[in-house]
Design an enzyme around this catalytic site. Sequence first.
Site, PDB file in Angstrom:
ATOM      1  N   SER A  10       0.851  -1.191   0.000  1.00 53.51           N
ATOM      2  CA  SER A  10       0.000   0.000   0.000  1.00 53.51           C
ATOM      3  C   SER A  10       0.886   1.241   0.000  1.00 53.51           C
ATOM      4  O   SER A  10       1.629   1.479   0.964  1.00 53.51           O
ATOM      5  CB  SER A  10      -0.884   0.013   1.244  1.00 53.51           C
ATOM      6  OG  SER A  10      -1.374   1.323   1.450  1.00 53.51           O
ATOM      7  N   HIS A  35      -1.072  -1.184  -4.314  1.00 56.94           N
ATOM      8  CA  HIS A  35      -2.381  -0.893  -3.718  1.00 56.94           C
ATOM      9  C   HIS A  35      -2.434   0.616  -3.466  1.00 56.94           C
ATOM     10  O   HIS A  35      -1.600   1.181  -2.760  1.00 56.94           O
ATOM     11  CB  HIS A  35      -2.511  -1.673  -2.415  1.00 56.94           C
ATOM     12  CG  HIS A  35      -3.820  -1.509  -1.723  1.00 56.94           C
ATOM     13  ND1 HIS A  35      -4.938  -2.250  -2.042  1.00 56.94           N
ATOM     14  CD2 HIS A  35      -4.203  -0.684  -0.716  1.00 56.94           C
ATOM     15  CE1 HIS A  35      -5.942  -1.904  -1.260  1.00 56.94           C
ATOM     16  NE2 HIS A  35      -5.523  -0.936  -0.445  1.00 56.94           N
ATOM     17  N   ASP A  37      -4.549   3.692  -2.140  1.00 59.04           N
ATOM     18  CA  ASP A  37      -5.664   4.046  -1.255  1.00 59.04           C
ATOM     19  C   ASP A  37      -6.181   5.442  -1.580  1.00 59.04           C
ATOM     20  O   ASP A  37      -5.485   6.434  -1.375  1.00 59.04           O
ATOM     21  CB  ASP A  37      -5.205   3.989   0.206  1.00 59.04           C
ATOM     22  CG  ASP A  37      -5.013   2.562   0.684  1.00 59.04           C
ATOM     23  OD1 ASP A  37      -5.950   1.762   0.572  1.00 59.04           O
ATOM     24  OD2 ASP A  37      -3.901   2.248   1.167  1.00 59.04           O
ATOM     25  N   MET A  39      -8.873   8.193  -0.606  1.00 59.58           N
ATOM     26  CA  MET A  39      -9.766   8.586   0.508  1.00 59.58           C
ATOM     27  C   MET A  39     -10.267  10.005   0.272  1.00 59.58           C
ATOM     28  O   MET A  39      -9.483  10.883  -0.093  1.00 59.58           O
ATOM     29  CB  MET A  39      -8.998   8.548   1.825  1.00 59.58           C
ATOM     30  CG  MET A  39      -8.317   7.228   2.108  1.00 59.58           C
ATOM     31  SD  MET A  39      -7.584   7.241   3.746  1.00 59.58           S
ATOM     32  CE  MET A  39      -6.638   5.709   3.712  1.00 59.58           C
ATOM     33  N   HIS A  76      -8.092   1.210  -4.250  1.00 58.32           N
ATOM     34  CA  HIS A  76      -9.043   0.961  -3.156  1.00 58.32           C
ATOM     35  C   HIS A  76      -9.775   2.271  -2.902  1.00 58.32           C
ATOM     36  O   HIS A  76      -9.235   3.195  -2.293  1.00 58.32           O
ATOM     37  CB  HIS A  76      -8.253   0.489  -1.929  1.00 58.32           C
ATOM     38  CG  HIS A  76      -9.089   0.271  -0.712  1.00 58.32           C
ATOM     39  ND1 HIS A  76      -8.545   0.082   0.542  1.00 58.32           N
ATOM     40  CD2 HIS A  76     -10.442   0.196  -0.553  1.00 58.32           C
ATOM     41  CE1 HIS A  76      -9.523  -0.091   1.419  1.00 58.32           C
ATOM     42  NE2 HIS A  76     -10.679  -0.013   0.779  1.00 58.32           N
ATOM     43  N   MET A  78     -11.969   4.444  -1.188  1.00 59.40           N
ATOM     44  CA  MET A  78     -12.675   4.748   0.067  1.00 59.40           C
ATOM     45  C   MET A  78     -13.353   6.104  -0.105  1.00 59.40           C
ATOM     46  O   MET A  78     -12.958   7.114   0.481  1.00 59.40           O
ATOM     47  CB  MET A  78     -11.678   4.722   1.229  1.00 59.40           C
ATOM     48  CG  MET A  78     -11.224   3.308   1.556  1.00 59.40           C
ATOM     49  SD  MET A  78      -9.802   3.260   2.639  1.00 59.40           S
ATOM     50  CE  MET A  78      -8.486   3.383   1.439  1.00 59.40           C
ATOM     51  N   MET A 169     -11.788  -5.948   4.712  1.00 68.33           N
ATOM     52  CA  MET A 169     -10.963  -5.044   5.518  1.00 68.33           C
ATOM     53  C   MET A 169     -10.672  -5.674   6.873  1.00 68.33           C
ATOM     54  O   MET A 169     -11.578  -6.157   7.560  1.00 68.33           O
ATOM     55  CB  MET A 169     -11.677  -3.698   5.732  1.00 68.33           C
ATOM     56  CG  MET A 169     -11.764  -2.819   4.501  1.00 68.33           C
ATOM     57  SD  MET A 169     -10.168  -2.416   3.751  1.00 68.33           S
ATOM     58  CE  MET A 169      -9.365  -1.478   5.055  1.00 68.33           C
ATOM     59  N   GLY A 174      -9.246   3.991   6.618  1.00 67.92           N
ATOM     60  CA  GLY A 174      -8.950   5.401   6.874  1.00 67.92           C
ATOM     61  C   GLY A 174      -7.484   5.683   7.142  1.00 67.92           C
ATOM     62  O   GLY A 174      -7.003   6.765   6.801  1.00 67.92           O
ATOM     63  N   ASP A 203      -6.717  -6.420   3.895  1.00 65.05           N
ATOM     64  CA  ASP A 203      -6.075  -5.104   3.935  1.00 65.05           C
ATOM     65  C   ASP A 203      -6.180  -4.530   5.340  1.00 65.05           C
ATOM     66  O   ASP A 203      -7.295  -4.318   5.842  1.00 65.05           O
ATOM     67  CB  ASP A 203      -6.794  -4.196   2.917  1.00 65.05           C
ATOM     68  CG  ASP A 203      -6.196  -2.807   2.845  1.00 65.05           C
ATOM     69  OD1 ASP A 203      -5.121  -2.576   3.424  1.00 65.05           O
ATOM     70  OD2 ASP A 203      -6.822  -1.953   2.184  1.00 65.05           O
ATOM     71  N   GLY A 204      -5.016  -4.270   5.924  1.00 61.06           N
ATOM     72  CA  GLY A 204      -4.968  -3.635   7.230  1.00 61.06           C
ATOM     73  C   GLY A 204      -4.253  -4.486   8.254  1.00 61.06           C
ATOM     74  O   GLY A 204      -4.708  -5.569   8.602  1.00 61.06           O
TER      75      GLY A 204
END
Length: 252
Positions: A10, A35, A37, A39, A76, A78, A169, A174, A203-204
């Site tokens: 990520s 990956h 992200d 947001m 991804h 979000m 997730m 976030g 993920d996470g």
Amino acid sequence: MSPPAIIAPSILSADFAELGRACSETMAQGADWLHVDIMDGHFVPNMTFGAPVVTKVRPHVDRPAGAYGRGTFDCHMMIAEPKRWVRDFKKAGCDLYCFHYEAAVSSTAADTPEGTSSAQTSPKELIRFIHELGMQAGIAIKPKTSVDVLWDILENPVAEERPDMVLVMTVEPGFGGQSFMASELPKVTALRKRYPDMHIEVDGGLSEKTIDQAADAGANVIVAGSAVFGAADPGEVIRKLREAVDSRRGKL
Ligand SMILES: O=C(CO)[C@@H](O)[C@H](O)COP(=O)(O)O
Ligand SMILES: [Fe+2]
């Protein structure tokens, strides 16, 4: 047999001032995908960047022809209005557009830059739209969302309306660097049992400490941000994550 390991660092944990270089270096260290992200400060309480940044970073990573090849940009999303940004991310070089189920079912009408409405879209319509634009489609669920919401979507007889990947997730979306939630793994187990060939992403909080649990559950696409970008030897971390997944293939 479940699909082979795909390790997707990520870039949320990369140095944003050097994003292009960070992406090409991570690929050289053995990553399969990147990956990305996205947001928006609405769907999650944090903001990153949008399609213009992806456009600039994309040329730093080679993308051989074919779905799921090395260099796939796994975006991804979000964001509160996932339909609104599909075209922009396609143009920017996104290969896999992974939206949140929760956003798709609650997004409301809004004007797009073209002046058309991006009114509420069902997940299956959104998946069809993503496919029509030539991207792979992923659907993500947050920790509080039951895996049961996915069965109808996955069992749709119309192939163009079925997702290519599910993202479970393992933190609240976030932020990077949070603790892994093993409580989410039964979702992965249930998905793998019904869909032996499907890409299942986690993920996470994935690291050398948590990968065995995720791999045992049947995850094959592994996102890791802080574990890769914070490592003295990122290539070694990528290799260990891959080995943990691939050593379980055929045993699940
Ligand atoms: O989507 C997210 C967070 O919302 C992730 O992709 C994180 O960026 C993963 O970071 P680590 O937990 O691996 O540090
Ligand atoms: Fe992510």
